[in-house]
Design a protein around this motif. Structure first.
Motif, PDB file in Angstrom:
ATOM      1  N   GLU A   5      -9.401  -5.520  -6.841  1.00 28.91           N
ATOM      2  CA  GLU A   5      -9.263  -3.638  -7.288  1.00 28.91           C
ATOM      3  C   GLU A   5      -8.547  -3.101  -6.079  1.00 28.91           C
ATOM      4  OE1 GLU A   5     -12.733  -2.154  -9.360  1.00 28.91           O
ATOM      5  OE2 GLU A   5     -12.156  -2.799 -11.026  1.00 28.91           O
ATOM      6  N   LYS A   6      -7.625  -1.901  -6.053  1.00 29.20           N
ATOM      7  CA  LYS A   6      -6.978  -0.871  -5.798  1.00 29.20           C
ATOM      8  C   LYS A   6      -7.231   0.716  -6.003  1.00 29.20           C
ATOM      9  CE  LYS A   6      -3.027  -3.955  -4.102  1.00 29.20           C
ATOM     10  NZ  LYS A   6      -1.694  -4.571  -3.494  1.00 29.20           N
ATOM     11  N   GLU A   7      -7.111   1.308  -4.980  1.00 26.91           N
ATOM     12  CA  GLU A   7      -7.133   2.427  -4.872  1.00 26.91           C
ATOM     13  C   GLU A   7      -6.026   3.701  -6.103  1.00 26.91           C
ATOM     14  OE1 GLU A   7      -7.182   6.278  -1.446  1.00 26.91           O
ATOM     15  OE2 GLU A   7      -8.821   4.719  -1.349  1.00 26.91           O
ATOM     16  N   SER A  18      -8.046  -1.910 -11.492  1.00 28.36           N
ATOM     17  CA  SER A  18      -7.192  -3.264 -11.630  1.00 28.36           C
ATOM     18  C   SER A  18      -6.268  -3.184 -13.124  1.00 28.36           C
ATOM     19  CB  SER A  18      -7.584  -4.410 -11.446  1.00 28.36           C
ATOM     20  OG  SER A  18      -6.211  -5.200 -11.360  1.00 28.36           O
ATOM     21  N   TYR A  19      -4.790  -2.958 -13.268  1.00 31.28           N
ATOM     22  CA  TYR A  19      -4.669  -3.581 -15.252  1.00 31.28           C
ATOM     23  C   TYR A  19      -4.276  -4.961 -15.428  1.00 31.28           C
ATOM     24  CZ  TYR A  19      -1.962   0.931 -13.046  1.00 31.28           C
ATOM     25  OH  TYR A  19      -1.882   1.808 -12.581  1.00 31.28           O
ATOM     26  N   GLY A  20      -4.895  -5.554 -14.867  1.00 27.71           N
ATOM     27  CA  GLY A  20      -5.601  -7.038 -15.572  1.00 27.71           C
ATOM     28  C   GLY A  20      -6.626  -7.066 -16.039  1.00 27.71           C
ATOM     29  N   GLU A  38     -11.374 -18.284 -15.915  1.00 31.41           N
ATOM     30  CA  GLU A  38      -9.887 -18.303 -15.335  1.00 31.41           C
ATOM     31  C   GLU A  38      -9.577 -16.190 -14.175  1.00 31.41           C
ATOM     32  OE1 GLU A  38      -5.408 -18.582 -16.902  1.00 31.41           O
ATOM     33  OE2 GLU A  38      -6.602 -16.307 -17.455  1.00 31.41           O
ATOM     34  N   TYR A  39      -9.235 -17.120 -13.082  1.00 26.29           N
ATOM     35  CA  TYR A  39      -8.621 -16.873 -12.409  1.00 26.29           C
ATOM     36  C   TYR A  39      -7.575 -16.023 -11.627  1.00 26.29           C
ATOM     37  CZ  TYR A  39      -8.691 -13.832  -7.672  1.00 26.29           C
ATOM     38  OH  TYR A  39      -7.883 -13.059  -6.365  1.00 26.29           O
ATOM     39  N   MET A  40      -6.977 -14.540 -12.062  1.00 25.59           N
ATOM     40  CA  MET A  40      -5.531 -14.838 -11.645  1.00 25.59           C
ATOM     41  C   MET A  40      -5.395 -13.240 -10.340  1.00 25.59           C
ATOM     42  SD  MET A  40      -3.306 -13.607 -14.877  1.00 25.59           S
ATOM     43  CE  MET A  40      -4.088 -14.931 -16.720  1.00 25.59           C
ATOM     44  N   ALA A  53       1.638  -2.510  -7.853  1.00 27.72           N
ATOM     45  CA  ALA A  53       0.361  -2.220  -9.000  1.00 27.72           C
ATOM     46  C   ALA A  53      -0.541  -3.623  -8.957  1.00 27.72           C
ATOM     47  CB  ALA A  53       0.725  -2.122 -10.036  1.00 27.72           C
ATOM     48  N   PRO A  54      -2.168  -3.325  -8.736  1.00 25.89           N
ATOM     49  CA  PRO A  54      -2.557  -4.180  -8.966  1.00 25.89           C
ATOM     50  C   PRO A  54      -2.858  -5.110 -10.841  1.00 25.89           C
ATOM     51  CG  PRO A  54      -4.194  -2.626  -9.004  1.00 25.89           C
ATOM     52  CD  PRO A  54      -2.433  -2.081  -8.879  1.00 25.89           C
ATOM     53  N   TYR A  55      -3.261  -6.166 -10.894  1.00 26.64           N
ATOM     54  CA  TYR A  55      -3.345  -7.103 -12.412  1.00 26.64           C
ATOM     55  C   TYR A  55      -3.689  -8.192 -11.984  1.00 26.64           C
ATOM     56  CZ  TYR A  55       0.578  -4.506 -15.094  1.00 26.64           C
ATOM     57  OH  TYR A  55       1.166  -3.276 -15.972  1.00 26.64           O
ATOM     58  N   SER A  56      -4.662  -8.029 -10.672  1.00 25.07           N
ATOM     59  CA  SER A  56      -5.689  -9.157 -10.927  1.00 25.07           C
ATOM     60  C   SER A  56      -7.349  -8.983 -11.707  1.00 25.07           C
ATOM     61  CB  SER A  56      -6.265  -9.007  -9.173  1.00 25.07           C
ATOM     62  OG  SER A  56      -4.759  -9.521  -8.445  1.00 25.07           O
ATOM     63  N   SER A  57      -7.436 -10.540 -12.049  1.00 26.30           N
ATOM     64  CA  SER A  57      -8.640 -10.590 -12.940  1.00 26.30           C
ATOM     65  C   SER A  57      -9.178 -11.609 -13.652  1.00 26.30           C
ATOM     66  CB  SER A  57      -8.007 -10.587 -14.033  1.00 26.30           C
ATOM     67  OG  SER A  57      -7.751 -11.914 -14.772  1.00 26.30           O
ATOM     68  N   PHE A  58     -10.736 -11.589 -13.716  1.00 25.05           N
ATOM     69  CA  PHE A  58     -11.525 -12.707 -13.447  1.00 25.05           C
ATOM     70  C   PHE A  58     -11.896 -12.507 -15.130  1.00 25.05           C
ATOM     71  CE2 PHE A  58     -15.204 -14.948 -13.481  1.00 25.05           C
ATOM     72  CZ  PHE A  58     -14.909 -15.896 -12.684  1.00 25.05           C
ATOM     73  N   GLY A  59     -11.377 -13.842 -15.800  1.00 23.93           N
ATOM     74  CA  GLY A  59     -11.846 -13.837 -17.701  1.00 23.93           C
ATOM     75  C   GLY A  59     -11.979 -14.901 -17.843  1.00 23.93           C
TER      76      GLY A  59
END
Length: 274
Positions: free
Chosen positions: A36-38, A61-63, A195-197, A258-264
């Motif tokens: 996540e970013k500020e 994060s937008y992810g 899954e990690y992106m 823009a952060p799009y990283s995620s863990f799902g």
């Protein structure tokens, strides 16, 4: 000698492709924000100075959100394969900026992605995959709800709500997953995976979307008129979001990522053609 070498090559190729198979899979799941970013600030308007007093910052994060994927692959043998995939993320609303009583800005991702990965079967049921990821379409939406009293504008009360759509440059990231397959027939199997992106999208352009504003009860106030009202308030930077079209990274404008990283977690079904 040549004949023997050719025969050896044929044997190797036959053994390599004897268990080869094509497959397709479809999955759905939920992803939580990672990396996540500020974003913007949580603040209030000072009753004494008329300025903005920061209370803290928002991160996200937008992810994060509901995601679906369609993947197709090819196993060269029982262990190794390669697959391509396309997916869609329907991001949850992220609180981006807030000024109590004046401004409520939320942002969210609506994006299509594509991936290319290698896949390895650790056992008949357990597998891992890893590869590269990119975004191929979509946008990040900023949804703004604005209320400005006459004391700030000097002309009258302003009420506005609008969206601004941001589009990014071509990004590259990493995708990795580990999962477990549950065979149910010779051709069909269910699977569950984590899954990690890891990916960020650099801002490229923005475009004003839905817009509605009133000034002292007068409806259909144009966007440029609202921008003029904002210019004399502590929220003057919002005027950039009211431009019909804007190119970021030029003429002194920043081009943030823009952060799009995620863990799902994904659940899906696979069909094997062989």
């Amino acid at each position: 000698m040549i004949k023997n070498s050719f025969l050896v090559l044929c044997v190797v190729l036959c053994s390599f492709t004897a268990s080869a198979q094509f497959y397709v899979s479809f999955s759905g799941g939920y992803a939580f924000g990672a990396g996540e970013k500020e974003f913007g600030t949580n603040s209030v308007l000072s009753p004494t100075t008329g300025g903005i007093v920061d209370l803290g910052t928002f991160e996200g994060s937008y992810g994060e959100g509901v995601q679906t994927q369609l993947r197709g692959g090819y196993f060269f043998n029982e262990k190794w394969g390669v697959e391509v995939g396309v997916g869609y993320i329907y991001g949850t609303d992220q609180q981006f900026q807030k000024v109590e009583g004046l401004l409520d800005m939320k942002t969210r991702g609506r994006a299509f992605g594509a991936s290319l990965s290698g896949i390895y079967n650790i056992t008949k049921n357990v597998y891992v995959r890893a590869g590269v990821l990119t975004k191929i379409a979509g946008k990040t939406e900023a949804v703004v709800d604005l209320t400005l009293p006459a004391a700030l504008t000097g002309t009258g009360d302003v009420k506005a709500d609008f969206t601004t759509d941001f589009r990014g440059k071509f990004p590259l990231g990493f995708i990795g997953a580990a999962g477990y397959k549950f065979p149910i027939t010779e051709r069909f199997s269910l699977f569950a995976e984590v899954e990690y992106m890891a990916i960020n999208v650099t801002r490229d352009t923005s475009e004003l979307g839905d817009f509605n504003a009133t000034l002292n009860g007068t409806i259909n106030v144009p966007a440029d008129a609202l921008a003029q009202q904002l210019a004399v308030t502590p929220l003057s930077e919002l005027a950039l979001l009211l431009q019909e079209e804007l190119q970021w990274g030029e003429n002194g404008l920043p081009s943030p990522e823009a952060p799009y990283s995620s863990f799902g977690i994904n659940f899906g079904i696979t069909y094997n053609f062989k």
